[in-house]
Write a protein that holds these residues in place. Structure first.
Motif, PDB file in Angstrom:
ATOM      1  N   MET A  58     -30.970 -28.597   4.818  1.00 29.30           N
ATOM      2  CA  MET A  58     -30.768 -27.483   5.746  1.00 29.30           C
ATOM      3  C   MET A  58     -30.347 -28.056   7.099  1.00 29.30           C
ATOM      4  SD  MET A  58     -31.636 -25.005   3.674  1.00 29.30           S
ATOM      5  CE  MET A  58     -32.394 -23.507   4.279  1.00 29.30           C
ATOM      6  N   LYS A  59     -29.045 -28.161   7.290  1.00 30.38           N
ATOM      7  CA  LYS A  59     -28.540 -28.855   8.479  1.00 30.38           C
ATOM      8  C   LYS A  59     -28.859 -28.126   9.788  1.00 30.38           C
ATOM      9  CE  LYS A  59     -23.876 -26.848   8.077  1.00 30.38           C
ATOM     10  NZ  LYS A  59     -22.451 -27.164   7.800  1.00 30.38           N
ATOM     11  N   GLN A  60     -29.166 -26.829   9.703  1.00 35.49           N
ATOM     12  CA  GLN A  60     -29.524 -26.076  10.916  1.00 35.49           C
ATOM     13  C   GLN A  60     -30.927 -26.435  11.405  1.00 35.49           C
ATOM     14  OE1 GLN A  60     -27.322 -23.920  12.339  1.00 35.49           O
ATOM     15  NE2 GLN A  60     -26.341 -22.647  10.805  1.00 35.49           N
ATOM     16  N   LYS A  65     -35.596 -24.996  16.277  1.00 36.32           N
ATOM     17  CA  LYS A  65     -34.373 -25.682  16.711  1.00 36.32           C
ATOM     18  C   LYS A  65     -33.203 -24.702  16.752  1.00 36.32           C
ATOM     19  CE  LYS A  65     -31.139 -29.320  15.353  1.00 36.32           C
ATOM     20  NZ  LYS A  65     -30.797 -30.327  14.313  1.00 36.32           N
ATOM     21  N   TYR A  66     -33.132 -23.831  15.748  1.00 35.93           N
ATOM     22  CA  TYR A  66     -32.035 -22.870  15.662  1.00 35.93           C
ATOM     23  C   TYR A  66     -32.031 -21.931  16.874  1.00 35.93           C
ATOM     24  CZ  TYR A  66     -28.967 -19.274  13.686  1.00 35.93           C
ATOM     25  OH  TYR A  66     -27.944 -18.385  13.477  1.00 35.93           O
ATOM     26  N   THR A  69     -30.887 -23.577  20.011  1.00 34.52           N
ATOM     27  CA  THR A  69     -29.439 -23.801  20.059  1.00 34.52           C
ATOM     28  C   THR A  69     -28.663 -22.503  20.204  1.00 34.52           C
ATOM     29  OG1 THR A  69     -29.716 -25.729  18.622  1.00 34.52           O
ATOM     30  CG2 THR A  69     -27.491 -24.842  18.836  1.00 34.52           C
ATOM     31  N   HIS A  70     -29.106 -21.464  19.504  1.00 32.19           N
ATOM     32  CA  HIS A  70     -28.325 -20.218  19.439  1.00 32.19           C
ATOM     33  C   HIS A  70     -28.869 -19.101  20.329  1.00 32.19           C
ATOM     34  CE1 HIS A  70     -27.146 -22.338  15.755  1.00 32.19           C
ATOM     35  NE2 HIS A  70     -26.077 -21.588  15.730  1.00 32.19           N
ATOM     36  N   VAL A 106     -33.646 -22.868   8.534  1.00 33.70           N
ATOM     37  CA  VAL A 106     -32.524 -21.928   8.625  1.00 33.70           C
ATOM     38  C   VAL A 106     -31.386 -22.450   7.757  1.00 33.70           C
ATOM     39  CG1 VAL A 106     -30.853 -20.816  10.158  1.00 33.70           C
ATOM     40  CG2 VAL A 106     -33.207 -21.188  10.928  1.00 33.70           C
ATOM     41  N   SER A 107     -30.895 -21.591   6.873  1.00 34.87           N
ATOM     42  CA  SER A 107     -29.839 -21.975   5.941  1.00 34.87           C
ATOM     43  C   SER A 107     -28.511 -22.148   6.680  1.00 34.87           C
ATOM     44  CB  SER A 107     -29.689 -20.918   4.850  1.00 34.87           C
ATOM     45  OG  SER A 107     -29.246 -19.695   5.407  1.00 34.87           O
ATOM     46  N   ASP A 108     -27.539 -22.718   5.977  1.00 37.40           N
ATOM     47  CA  ASP A 108     -26.233 -22.958   6.590  1.00 37.40           C
ATOM     48  C   ASP A 108     -25.585 -21.671   7.078  1.00 37.40           C
ATOM     49  OD1 ASP A 108     -26.715 -25.537   5.906  1.00 37.40           O
ATOM     50  OD2 ASP A 108     -25.096 -25.725   4.444  1.00 37.40           O
ATOM     51  N   ASP A 109     -25.887 -20.546   6.406  1.00 32.73           N
ATOM     52  CA  ASP A 109     -25.310 -19.265   6.848  1.00 32.73           C
ATOM     53  C   ASP A 109     -26.249 -18.481   7.763  1.00 32.73           C
ATOM     54  OD1 ASP A 109     -27.123 -18.753   4.853  1.00 32.73           O
ATOM     55  OD2 ASP A 109     -25.825 -17.437   3.682  1.00 32.73           O
ATOM     56  N   GLY A 110     -27.270 -19.173   8.301  1.00 32.97           N
ATOM     57  CA  GLY A 110     -28.079 -18.588   9.371  1.00 32.97           C
ATOM     58  C   GLY A 110     -29.240 -17.728   8.963  1.00 32.97           C
TER      59      GLY A 110
END
Length: 238
Positions: A58-60, A65-66, A69-70, A106-110
């Motif tokens: 899970m690169k996010q 952390k998500y 960043t967002h 958090v998955s790659d698609d958020g």
């Protein structure tokens, strides 16, 4: 890309560590939900002396952390997704047992995904002795419901993770920070929770949502809303 979770043990507790690994793998392998991190399988080759659990990378990173960043514009949606994942666990008579920001990826698609089932409990009389870890008091004390800190004072015969303690920990996610982040040491946090103190209302939280969170933090486990109740009242994400 995958993540590999390796069992780490020392000679003195190797048997206990192996049992804990088996518990987690047996719970995790039976789960299938959009908002729960899937278990791909068991790896016996990467580390010669260890079994490993393999899951998608899970690169996010974590939800903490998500959001860092967002920003917090998607926090309501993520909280809704985690509630849906938690409701799925409870419908299968599984208590997560260690619900906190660090254990939500958090998955790659958020999308938010519940992860880390090392302290999960199966609520089933037939297999409870094999698969539960209720007596293990590991976990982050800051997220503990009061009955996990002092069972006898809150009507519980023993330390036991339950859907009610999961829901209490879930409500702590709303604050956006670890509970009592400015209080140290953790023993001081424990005393505050037992006295009925709770994290303060965030400035950007509506009164309606704060009333819901406050109800979930009720001292008596039996009076707390279920995660299904929370979903029924959940505000529609903007």
């Amino acid at each position: 890309m995958v993540a590999v979770k390796r069992i780490r043990s020392f000679t003195s507790n190797a048997h206990r560590a192996r049992l804990q690994f088996l518990r987690e793998a047996l719970v995790w392998q039976g789960l299938n939900h959009r908002f729960i991190l899937p278990l791909i399988g068991i790896d016996r080759e990467t580390f010669a002396d260890s079994f490993c659990m393999v899951s998608p990378w899970m690169k996010q990173g974590t939800v903490l952390k998500y959001l860092e960043t967002h920003g917090r514009t998607e926090v309501d949606r993520l909280l809704l997704e985690i509630a849906q994942g938690l409701e799925y666990l409870h419908s299968r008579h599984i208590v997560h047992g260690d619900l906190r920001g660090a254990n939500i990826l958090v998955s790659d698609d958020g999308h938010g995904c519940l992860a880390d089932f090392g302290l999960s409990t199966i609520i089933s009389e037939e297999i409870s002795e094999l698969l539960t870890s209720s007596s293990n008091r590991a976990g982050s004390v800051r997220w503990f419901a009061p009955e996990l800190i002092s069972p006898a004072d809150f009507g519980c015969a023993k330390f036991a993770r339950t859907p009610a303690s999961d829901v209490y920990a879930y409500a702590c996610l709303y604050t956006g920070r670890p509970p009592f982040a400015d209080v140290t040491p953790e023993t001081a946090v424990m005393f505050q929770v037992i006295r009925g103190e709770r994290p303060q209302q965030p400035a950007n939280m509506s009164e309606q949502l704060w009333r819901l969170v406050s109800a979930v933090w009720a001292p008596a486990p039996g009076t707390r809303p279920t995660v299904g109740d929370i979903l029924a009242l959940f505000p529609t994400p903007s």
